[in-house]
Motif scaffolding. Structure first.
Motif, PDB file in Angstrom:
ATOM      1  N   ARG A  54       0.844  -1.196   0.000  1.00 56.12           N
ATOM      2  CA  ARG A  54       0.000   0.000   0.000  1.00 56.12           C
ATOM      3  C   ARG A  54       0.878   1.244   0.000  1.00 56.12           C
ATOM      4  NH1 ARG A  54      -5.379   0.955   1.877  1.00 56.12           N
ATOM      5  NH2 ARG A  54      -5.905   3.059   1.224  1.00 56.12           N
ATOM      6  N   SER A  55       0.668   2.096  -0.987  1.00 53.43           N
ATOM      7  CA  SER A  55       1.436   3.337  -1.103  1.00 53.43           C
ATOM      8  C   SER A  55       0.552   4.533  -0.769  1.00 53.43           C
ATOM      9  CB  SER A  55       1.991   3.494  -2.522  1.00 53.43           C
ATOM     10  OG  SER A  55       0.935   3.655  -3.454  1.00 53.43           O
ATOM     11  N   GLN A  56       1.169   5.677  -0.561  1.00 51.66           N
ATOM     12  CA  GLN A  56       0.427   6.877  -0.219  1.00 51.66           C
ATOM     13  C   GLN A  56      -0.477   7.335  -1.357  1.00 51.66           C
ATOM     14  OE1 GLN A  56       0.431   8.238   2.726  1.00 51.66           O
ATOM     15  NE2 GLN A  56      -0.656  10.150   2.409  1.00 51.66           N
ATOM     16  N   ASN A  57       0.025   7.273  -2.589  1.00 49.42           N
ATOM     17  CA  ASN A  57      -0.767   7.759  -3.722  1.00 49.42           C
ATOM     18  C   ASN A  57      -1.656   6.676  -4.341  1.00 49.42           C
ATOM     19  OD1 ASN A  57       1.050   6.167  -5.108  1.00 49.42           O
ATOM     20  ND2 ASN A  57       2.090   7.861  -6.142  1.00 49.42           N
ATOM     21  N   GLY A  58      -1.502   5.419  -3.909  1.00 50.02           N
ATOM     22  CA  GLY A  58      -2.388   4.359  -4.364  1.00 50.02           C
ATOM     23  C   GLY A  58      -2.201   3.929  -5.803  1.00 50.02           C
ATOM     24  N   GLU A  59      -0.994   4.086  -6.347  1.00 54.42           N
ATOM     25  CA  GLU A  59      -0.775   3.734  -7.750  1.00 54.42           C
ATOM     26  C   GLU A  59      -1.004   2.245  -8.018  1.00 54.42           C
ATOM     27  OE1 GLU A  59       4.102   3.312  -7.327  1.00 54.42           O
ATOM     28  OE2 GLU A  59       3.230   5.032  -8.372  1.00 54.42           O
ATOM     29  N   GLU A  60      -0.791   1.403  -6.991  1.00 60.52           N
ATOM     30  CA  GLU A  60      -0.976  -0.035  -7.158  1.00 60.52           C
ATOM     31  C   GLU A  60      -2.460  -0.419  -7.266  1.00 60.52           C
ATOM     32  OE1 GLU A  60      -1.395   0.884  -2.876  1.00 60.52           O
ATOM     33  OE2 GLU A  60      -0.011   1.496  -4.468  1.00 60.52           O
ATOM     34  N   LEU A  61      -3.349   0.532  -6.997  1.00 61.42           N
ATOM     35  CA  LEU A  61      -4.784   0.265  -6.994  1.00 61.42           C
ATOM     36  C   LEU A  61      -5.515   0.897  -8.177  1.00 61.42           C
ATOM     37  CD1 LEU A  61      -5.422   0.937  -3.197  1.00 61.42           C
ATOM     38  CD2 LEU A  61      -5.293  -1.292  -4.315  1.00 61.42           C
ATOM     39  N   MET A  62      -4.805   1.644  -9.011  1.00 51.15           N
ATOM     40  CA  MET A  62      -5.466   2.428 -10.056  1.00 51.15           C
ATOM     41  C   MET A  62      -6.247   1.557 -11.037  1.00 51.15           C
ATOM     42  SD  MET A  62      -6.087   5.513 -10.717  1.00 51.15           S
ATOM     43  CE  MET A  62      -4.805   6.374  -9.807  1.00 51.15           C
ATOM     44  N   TYR A  63      -5.650   0.462 -11.471  1.00 48.39           N
ATOM     45  CA  TYR A  63      -6.347  -0.416 -12.427  1.00 48.39           C
ATOM     46  C   TYR A  63      -7.638  -0.952 -11.821  1.00 48.39           C
ATOM     47  CZ  TYR A  63      -7.565  -4.785 -14.755  1.00 48.39           C
ATOM     48  OH  TYR A  63      -8.258  -5.804 -15.365  1.00 48.39           O
ATOM     49  N   ALA A  64      -7.555  -1.440 -10.583  1.00 48.91           N
ATOM     50  CA  ALA A  64      -8.730  -2.026  -9.934  1.00 48.91           C
ATOM     51  C   ALA A  64      -9.819  -0.983  -9.734  1.00 48.91           C
ATOM     52  CB  ALA A  64      -8.334  -2.642  -8.601  1.00 48.91           C
ATOM     53  N   ARG A  65      -9.456   0.210  -9.332  1.00 46.88           N
ATOM     54  CA  ARG A  65     -10.440   1.262  -9.100  1.00 46.88           C
ATOM     55  C   ARG A  65     -11.147   1.641 -10.390  1.00 46.88           C
ATOM     56  NH1 ARG A  65      -7.110   5.841  -6.267  1.00 46.88           N
ATOM     57  NH2 ARG A  65      -9.116   6.807  -5.701  1.00 46.88           N
ATOM     58  N   GLN A  66     -10.385   1.774 -11.473  1.00 46.16           N
ATOM     59  CA  GLN A  66     -10.992   2.141 -12.745  1.00 46.16           C
ATOM     60  C   GLN A  66     -11.906   1.030 -13.272  1.00 46.16           C
ATOM     61  OE1 GLN A  66      -7.319   3.201 -14.863  1.00 46.16           O
ATOM     62  NE2 GLN A  66      -7.973   5.334 -14.826  1.00 46.16           N
ATOM     63  N   LYS A  67     -11.482  -0.211 -13.064  1.00 46.31           N
ATOM     64  CA  LYS A  67     -12.307  -1.323 -13.540  1.00 46.31           C
ATOM     65  C   LYS A  67     -13.607  -1.398 -12.749  1.00 46.31           C
ATOM     66  CE  LYS A  67     -12.236  -6.178 -14.819  1.00 46.31           C
ATOM     67  NZ  LYS A  67     -11.393  -7.367 -15.090  1.00 46.31           N
ATOM     68  N   LEU A  68     -13.537  -1.165 -11.444  1.00 46.70           N
ATOM     69  CA  LEU A  68     -14.742  -1.192 -10.626  1.00 46.70           C
ATOM     70  C   LEU A  68     -15.707  -0.087 -11.045  1.00 46.70           C
ATOM     71  CD1 LEU A  68     -15.174  -2.043  -6.969  1.00 46.70           C
ATOM     72  CD2 LEU A  68     -16.055   0.162  -7.708  1.00 46.70           C
ATOM     73  N   VAL A  69     -15.194   1.109 -11.292  1.00 46.05           N
ATOM     74  CA  VAL A  69     -16.048   2.212 -11.729  1.00 46.05           C
ATOM     75  C   VAL A  69     -16.720   1.868 -13.056  1.00 46.05           C
ATOM     76  CG1 VAL A  69     -16.035   4.570 -12.620  1.00 46.05           C
ATOM     77  CG2 VAL A  69     -14.865   4.053 -10.483  1.00 46.05           C
ATOM     78  N   ALA A  70     -15.954   1.289 -13.989  1.00 46.29           N
ATOM     79  CA  ALA A  70     -16.518   0.950 -15.298  1.00 46.29           C
ATOM     80  C   ALA A  70     -17.671  -0.034 -15.159  1.00 46.29           C
ATOM     81  CB  ALA A  70     -15.425   0.373 -16.203  1.00 46.29           C
ATOM     82  N   HIS A  71     -17.505  -1.040 -14.317  1.00 46.59           N
ATOM     83  CA  HIS A  71     -18.575  -2.014 -14.125  1.00 46.59           C
ATOM     84  C   HIS A  71     -19.778  -1.377 -13.417  1.00 46.59           C
ATOM     85  CE1 HIS A  71     -15.685  -5.017 -15.387  1.00 46.59           C
ATOM     86  NE2 HIS A  71     -16.647  -5.925 -15.366  1.00 46.59           N
ATOM     87  N   ALA A  72     -19.504  -0.524 -12.434  1.00 45.05           N
ATOM     88  CA  ALA A  72     -20.597   0.136 -11.732  1.00 45.05           C
ATOM     89  C   ALA A  72     -21.435   0.965 -12.701  1.00 45.05           C
ATOM     90  CB  ALA A  72     -20.051   1.010 -10.611  1.00 45.05           C
ATOM     91  N   LYS A  73     -20.771   1.729 -13.552  1.00 44.01           N
ATOM     92  CA  LYS A  73     -21.507   2.576 -14.493  1.00 44.01           C
ATOM     93  C   LYS A  73     -22.281   1.732 -15.495  1.00 44.01           C
ATOM     94  CE  LYS A  73     -19.685   6.093 -12.475  1.00 44.01           C
ATOM     95  NZ  LYS A  73     -20.443   6.947 -11.566  1.00 44.01           N
ATOM     96  N   ALA A  74     -21.705   0.597 -15.922  1.00 45.95           N
ATOM     97  CA  ALA A  74     -22.387  -0.263 -16.883  1.00 45.95           C
ATOM     98  C   ALA A  74     -23.668  -0.838 -16.302  1.00 45.95           C
ATOM     99  CB  ALA A  74     -21.460  -1.394 -17.326  1.00 45.95           C
ATOM    100  N   PHE A  75     -23.683  -1.076 -14.981  1.00 41.50           N
ATOM    101  CA  PHE A  75     -24.868  -1.617 -14.323  1.00 41.50           C
ATOM    102  C   PHE A  75     -25.695  -0.530 -13.640  1.00 41.50           C
ATOM    103  CE2 PHE A  75     -22.581  -5.492 -15.052  1.00 41.50           C
ATOM    104  CZ  PHE A  75     -23.547  -6.484 -15.108  1.00 41.50           C
ATOM    105  N   ASN A  76     -25.353   0.726 -13.866  1.00 43.91           N
ATOM    106  CA  ASN A  76     -26.103   1.866 -13.336  1.00 43.91           C
ATOM    107  C   ASN A  76     -26.209   1.826 -11.813  1.00 43.91           C
ATOM    108  OD1 ASN A  76     -27.567   4.311 -13.635  1.00 43.91           O
ATOM    109  ND2 ASN A  76     -29.490   3.197 -13.367  1.00 43.91           N
ATOM    110  N   ILE A  77     -25.076   1.546 -11.155  1.00 42.23           N
ATOM    111  CA  ILE A  77     -25.038   1.562  -9.698  1.00 42.23           C
ATOM    112  C   ILE A  77     -23.939   2.524  -9.242  1.00 42.23           C
ATOM    113  CG2 ILE A  77     -25.928  -0.789  -9.492  1.00 42.23           C
ATOM    114  CD1 ILE A  77     -23.095  -1.742  -8.931  1.00 42.23           C
TER     115      ILE A  77
END
Length: 309
Positions: free
Chosen positions: A186-209
């Motif tokens: 875990r880093s301060q800026n969260g660069e190791e999480l960027m892919y996962a965060r973007q993928k989660l947002v994409a799925h959320a928007k696709a399912f309108n949640i």
């Protein structure tokens, strides 16, 4: 996949309160003004020691109706333990103690569609033993916390969508568990999480949640909290998990559209409505070329503003 647009309860701040701690439960009533969260999770899972699970269930059952009555502008959800924990059936016995259907359930560690179907089956059995009748599907907030859960999101979300007993309204990114599942640091800026965060947002928007972002664990660092919240909002998240009352105001401010943005969106949509009558495509607004993607952004701002009001 067919998804119908709907207005959701605003969940800018998801604030956790352990069900085993009556002092913290009672402190919820003392929150005031901008420090009142949209959404409270009365927790039976990670925030509660194994030895305190029974007490936590009793506390939530005894205080749930009173909290809803005293704080009508807050949605109170119950975070049960995961399907894989073996504790889910016992958690859902709480439903028998309630006078009405719960405002929301939160299901952690959703790793597969099979787990979703097992949750729905366990939940439907619990409903059959309740003194109240289910008049509408209960809102559900799912948690994606592992690499497996991230890869299986589409199938898991579709399985939730197929259920008549629950209404999937939001998904939460469990960053700390996810970091552990992929062996990252875990880093301060969260660069190791960027892919996962973007993928989660994409799925959320696709399912309108709604998409609820990671916890800011350095809760005393309000400047860092604001920067991290703004990063999440810019990625498309609609809210953020909060573990300390002092963080609620900052998070809910960041995830609310500014007056300037609301004015821009309102004027753009007014001009678009006039321009649309001409049957033309792109048009100029405030010196910039406007097309449908920007119109959609303006609509999102207005929907966000109405949900938060």
């Amino acid at each position: 996949m067919s998804v119908v647009a709907r207005r959701l309860w605003p969940r800018r701040a998801l604030f956790y309160t352990p069900g085993s701690d009556m002092r913290k439960i009672e402190k919820l009533r003392k929150l005031s003004g901008a420090g009142i969260p949209d959404f409270v999770a009365l927790d039976l899972e990670d925030g509660v020691a194994m030895s305190a699970k029974t007490q936590a269930r009793e506390n939530i059952a005894n205080t749930y109706e009173g909290l809803r009555a005293d704080m009508p502008n807050v949605q109170f959800g119950i975070r049960v333990n995961s399907v894989s924990s073996g504790l889910l059936s016992e958690d859902l016995r709480i439903l028998r103690e309630l006078k009405y259907a719960p405002s929301c359930l939160l299901l952690p560690k959703v790793d597969s569609a099979e787990e979703v179907r097992e949750f729905v089956e366990t939940y439907s059995l619990a409903l059959g033993r309740c003194r109240w009748k289910l008049k509408a599907p209960v809102p559900l907030v799912s948690f994606i916390e592992t690499a497996q859960g991230l890869l299986n999101m589409r199938e898991s979300f579709q399985a939730i969508l197929d259920s008549q007993y629950i209404k999937h309204e939001a998904t939460v990114f469990g960053s700390d568990d996810f970091v552990a599942s992929i062996g990252a640091h875990r880093s301060q800026n969260g660069e190791e999480l960027m892919y996962a965060r973007q993928k989660l947002v994409a799925h959320a928007k696709a399912f309108n949640i709604q998409a609820i972002d990671m916890v800011w664990i350095d809760f005393k660092n309000l400047e860092g909290l604001q920067e991290n919240s703004m990063q999440g909002a810019n990625l498309g998240f609609t809210g953020k998990q909060v573990i300390h009352p002092a963080n609620i105001e900052t998070v809910q401010r960041v995830f609310s559209p500014t007056e300037e943005k609301v004015q821009w969106a309102s004027e753009l949509l007014e001009q678009f409505a006039e321009h649309e009558k001409s049957g033309k495509g792109a048009f100029v607004f405030r010196g910039k070329m406007i097309d449908m993607p920007l119109v959609k952004q303006a609509e999102n701002i207005i929907v966000s503003m109405r949900s938060a009001s």
